[in-house]
Design a protein around this motif. Structure first.
Motif, PDB file in Angstrom:
ATOM      1  N   LEU A 126       0.804  -1.228   0.000  1.00 13.04           N
ATOM      2  CA  LEU A 126       0.000   0.000   0.000  1.00 13.04           C
ATOM      3  C   LEU A 126       0.838   1.278   0.000  1.00 13.04           C
ATOM      4  CD1 LEU A 126      -2.968  -0.931   2.373  1.00 13.04           C
ATOM      5  CD2 LEU A 126      -2.842  -1.025  -0.112  1.00 13.04           C
ATOM      6  N   ARG A 127       1.970   1.252   0.653  1.00 14.44           N
ATOM      7  CA  ARG A 127       2.860   2.411   0.719  1.00 14.44           C
ATOM      8  C   ARG A 127       2.105   3.720   0.966  1.00 14.44           C
ATOM      9  NH1 ARG A 127       6.699   2.195   2.954  1.00 14.44           N
ATOM     10  NH2 ARG A 127       7.779   3.896   1.951  1.00 14.44           N
ATOM     11  N   THR A 128       2.001   4.607  -0.033  1.00 21.16           N
ATOM     12  CA  THR A 128       1.386   5.926   0.203  1.00 21.16           C
ATOM     13  C   THR A 128      -0.114   5.855   0.439  1.00 21.16           C
ATOM     14  OG1 THR A 128       1.118   6.301  -2.184  1.00 21.16           O
ATOM     15  CG2 THR A 128       3.141   7.105  -1.174  1.00 21.16           C
ATOM     16  N   LYS A 129      -0.709   4.665   0.245  1.00 18.70           N
ATOM     17  CA  LYS A 129      -2.146   4.501   0.521  1.00 18.70           C
ATOM     18  C   LYS A 129      -2.376   3.866   1.894  1.00 18.70           C
ATOM     19  CE  LYS A 129      -3.280   5.886  -3.659  1.00 18.70           C
ATOM     20  NZ  LYS A 129      -1.930   6.133  -4.167  1.00 18.70           N
ATOM     21  N   ILE A 130      -1.310   3.679   2.664  1.00 20.53           N
ATOM     22  CA  ILE A 130      -1.447   2.970   3.937  1.00 20.53           C
ATOM     23  C   ILE A 130      -2.356   3.717   4.905  1.00 20.53           C
ATOM     24  CG2 ILE A 130       0.570   4.044   5.039  1.00 20.53           C
ATOM     25  CD1 ILE A 130      -0.512   0.354   5.333  1.00 20.53           C
ATOM     26  N   ASN A 131      -2.461   5.048   4.759  1.00 18.62           N
ATOM     27  CA  ASN A 131      -3.336   5.805   5.668  1.00 18.62           C
ATOM     28  C   ASN A 131      -4.796   5.371   5.524  1.00 18.62           C
ATOM     29  OD1 ASN A 131      -3.026   7.305   3.029  1.00 18.62           O
ATOM     30  ND2 ASN A 131      -4.716   8.486   3.911  1.00 18.62           N
ATOM     31  N   VAL A 132      -5.179   4.939   4.320  1.00 18.46           N
ATOM     32  CA  VAL A 132      -6.558   4.482   4.117  1.00 18.46           C
ATOM     33  C   VAL A 132      -6.822   3.256   4.981  1.00 18.46           C
ATOM     34  CG1 VAL A 132      -8.242   3.663   2.431  1.00 18.46           C
ATOM     35  CG2 VAL A 132      -6.560   5.389   1.769  1.00 18.46           C
ATOM     36  N   TRP A 133      -5.848   2.333   4.992  1.00 19.74           N
ATOM     37  CA  TRP A 133      -5.973   1.146   5.847  1.00 19.74           C
ATOM     38  C   TRP A 133      -6.009   1.550   7.320  1.00 19.74           C
ATOM     39  CZ3 TRP A 133      -6.353  -4.178   5.237  1.00 19.74           C
ATOM     40  CH2 TRP A 133      -6.166  -4.941   6.400  1.00 19.74           C
ATOM     41  N   MET A 134      -5.110   2.450   7.713  1.00 18.85           N
ATOM     42  CA  MET A 134      -5.037   2.862   9.119  1.00 18.85           C
ATOM     43  C   MET A 134      -6.364   3.450   9.585  1.00 18.85           C
ATOM     44  SD  MET A 134      -2.123   2.029  10.262  1.00 18.85           S
ATOM     45  CE  MET A 134      -0.421   1.711   9.820  1.00 18.85           C
ATOM     46  N   GLU A 135      -6.945   4.291   8.748  1.00 20.96           N
ATOM     47  CA  GLU A 135      -8.218   4.907   9.114  1.00 20.96           C
ATOM     48  C   GLU A 135      -9.289   3.848   9.326  1.00 20.96           C
ATOM     49  OE1 GLU A 135      -9.142   7.722   6.066  1.00 20.96           O
ATOM     50  OE2 GLU A 135      -7.197   8.712   6.251  1.00 20.96           O
ATOM     51  N   ALA A 136      -9.270   2.817   8.473  1.00 21.05           N
ATOM     52  CA  ALA A 136     -10.296   1.779   8.569  1.00 21.05           C
ATOM     53  C   ALA A 136     -10.039   0.835   9.735  1.00 21.05           C
ATOM     54  CB  ALA A 136     -10.357   0.988   7.262  1.00 21.05           C
ATOM     55  N   ALA A 137      -8.781   0.431   9.906  1.00 17.35           N
ATOM     56  CA  ALA A 137      -8.473  -0.623  10.874  1.00 17.35           C
ATOM     57  C   ALA A 137      -8.287  -0.126  12.294  1.00 17.35           C
ATOM     58  CB  ALA A 137      -7.212  -1.376  10.423  1.00 17.35           C
ATOM     59  N   TYR A 138      -7.870   1.137  12.463  1.00 21.51           N
ATOM     60  CA  TYR A 138      -7.526   1.619  13.796  1.00 21.51           C
ATOM     61  C   TYR A 138      -8.541   2.563  14.398  1.00 21.51           C
ATOM     62  CZ  TYR A 138      -2.851  -0.375  13.421  1.00 21.51           C
ATOM     63  OH  TYR A 138      -1.800  -1.242  13.298  1.00 21.51           O
ATOM     64  N   MET A 139      -9.208   3.365  13.587  1.00 24.73           N
ATOM     65  CA  MET A 139      -9.995   4.425  14.183  1.00 24.73           C
ATOM     66  C   MET A 139     -11.461   4.423  13.819  1.00 24.73           C
ATOM     67  SD  MET A 139      -8.255   7.304  11.804  1.00 24.73           S
ATOM     68  CE  MET A 139      -9.764   8.127  11.867  1.00 24.73           C
ATOM     69  N   GLY A 140     -11.892   3.501  12.975  1.00 24.90           N
ATOM     70  CA  GLY A 140     -13.304   3.458  12.656  1.00 24.90           C
ATOM     71  C   GLY A 140     -14.137   3.085  13.872  1.00 24.90           C
ATOM     72  N   THR A 141     -15.338   3.617  13.957  1.00 25.71           N
ATOM     73  CA  THR A 141     -16.186   3.305  15.108  1.00 25.71           C
ATOM     74  C   THR A 141     -16.674   1.858  15.037  1.00 25.71           C
ATOM     75  OG1 THR A 141     -18.077   4.186  13.895  1.00 25.71           O
ATOM     76  CG2 THR A 141     -16.962   5.672  15.420  1.00 25.71           C
ATOM     77  N   SER A 142     -16.769   1.290  13.841  1.00 27.41           N
ATOM     78  CA  SER A 142     -17.204  -0.096  13.742  1.00 27.41           C
ATOM     79  C   SER A 142     -16.275  -0.953  12.883  1.00 27.41           C
ATOM     80  CB  SER A 142     -18.612  -0.158  13.147  1.00 27.41           C
ATOM     81  OG  SER A 142     -18.585   0.241  11.782  1.00 27.41           O
ATOM     82  N   ASN A 143     -15.565  -0.332  11.928  1.00 20.76           N
ATOM     83  CA  ASN A 143     -14.689  -1.038  10.989  1.00 20.76           C
ATOM     84  C   ASN A 143     -15.465  -1.966  10.054  1.00 20.76           C
ATOM     85  OD1 ASN A 143     -12.971   0.130  12.808  1.00 20.76           O
ATOM     86  ND2 ASN A 143     -11.588  -1.605  12.973  1.00 20.76           N
ATOM     87  N   ILE A 144     -16.781  -1.823  10.015  1.00 19.30           N
ATOM     88  CA  ILE A 144     -17.622  -2.647   9.160  1.00 19.30           C
ATOM     89  C   ILE A 144     -18.117  -1.809   7.985  1.00 19.30           C
ATOM     90  CG2 ILE A 144     -19.770  -3.953   8.995  1.00 19.30           C
ATOM     91  CD1 ILE A 144     -19.438  -4.671  11.934  1.00 19.30           C
TER      92      ILE A 144
END
Length: 305
Positions: free
Chosen positions: A110-128
């Motif tokens: 993912l490299r420069t797109k890794i923030n998209v993963w971080m937002e989904a995996a670490y800070m989402g209220t449900s991650n669903i």
């Protein structure tokens, strides 16, 4: 493998030993499964890798780090590595696809797109996230292609590279889905959450991440105190911890996956000299930069708690 606290740990090596037709592909960095039968045999376990679960049919319910997740038809769940899963139950008609990926390979893909993963995996209220019919059809096409590639044994010499490339394309498709969903929700997203997203995006796109919190706060036109408050609110971690996390993953990436010299990596990442860089790597990885390059680092955890 059982940890000191008695909880079974599940990593890619363990998945590679599973004799189940639902295990599509496994190597040292990624795994693709069309079954969760293996996991249902364990009461409580800890995952060592990042993963995505897509519920294709039925319903799956489980507790991840004490928070109940309920997945229904055509929903996907993003998770970071090293989480504890228990109290799970499934409907009789449940069908799932599971994609597991190591920290190192996730950052490579993912490299420069890794923030998209971080937002989904670490800070989402449900991650669903709810998939559209087109999203589901595309996912099925990717998995079918992977299965056909394995069945026909074409270009077997480069099987690992081919599987990683296909999974990288699939991960980017998932990121595209998340970006579209975020764009739809942006108007109703709290300003603090938008700020946090921008902060992670800055971290993922900068080469030299080794700056004080004030540097990033100035770029975002807020005070360091407010940036820390927002980070704590949406991730339960400080801005400094996030900077460190991204920096450590960059160190690991450039040492393991590029031909840059240790001095060039040190300069690229903003360290004042090679000696300081070596001390920093030794402190966080337990070994020298050259040993990180040889993949001989100690068993450390770089994830955000």
């Amino acid at each position: 493998m059982v940890s000191a606290n008695g909880i079974t740990t599940v990593g890619l090596t363990r998945l590679g030993q599973v004799n189940d037709s639902g295990v599509v592909y496994v190597d040292d960095e990624v795994a693709i499964l069309e079954t969760i039968r293996y996991f249902l045999k364990m009461e409580t376990f800890k995952t060592l890798n990042n993963f995505i679960i897509v519920c294709m049919e039925g319903e799956l319910k489980m507790d991840i780090n004490g928070r109940t997740i309920n997945l229904r038809r055509h929903q996907l769940y993003f998770s970071r590595a090293r989480v504890i899963i228990d109290n799970y139950s499934v409907s009789k008609d449940v069908k799932c696809k599971v994609f597991c990926i190591s920290d190192n390979m996730l950052h490579i893909m993912l490299r420069t797109k890794i923030n998209v993963w971080m937002e989904a995996a670490y800070m989402g209220t449900s991650n669903i996230f709810q998939l559209s019919p087109n999203d589901v059809q595309l996912l099925e096409a990717y998995v079918t292609l992977i299965k056909e590639k394995l069945r026909l044994k074409v270009n077997n010499m480069f099987q690992g590279e081919t599987m990683h490339s296909l999974l990288q394309a699939l991960l980017l498709e998932f990121c595209d889905i998340l970006c579209r969903l975020n764009a739809d929700q942006q108007g109703g997203m709290p300003q603090g959450r938008q700020l946090f997203n921008r902060f992670l995006s800055m971290l993922s796109n900068m080469d030299a991440k080794r700056h004080k919190v004030k540097f990033y706060a100035d770029q975002l036109a807020v005070t360091p105190k407010y940036l820390n408050v927002v980070c704590k609110q949406y991730s339960n971690q400080t801005a400094l911890k996030w900077i460190e996390h991204y920096l450590l993953e960059d160190i690991r990436y450039y040492l393991r996956n590029t031909d840059l010299t240790i001095k060039e990596v040190s300069n690229l990442l903003g360290f004042p000299n090679v000696s300081f860089f070596g001390s920093y790597v030794k402190k966080h990885f337990g070994v020298s930069p050259s040993n990180v390059r040889k993949n001989e680092e100690k068993d450390i955890q770089l994830d955000i708690k």
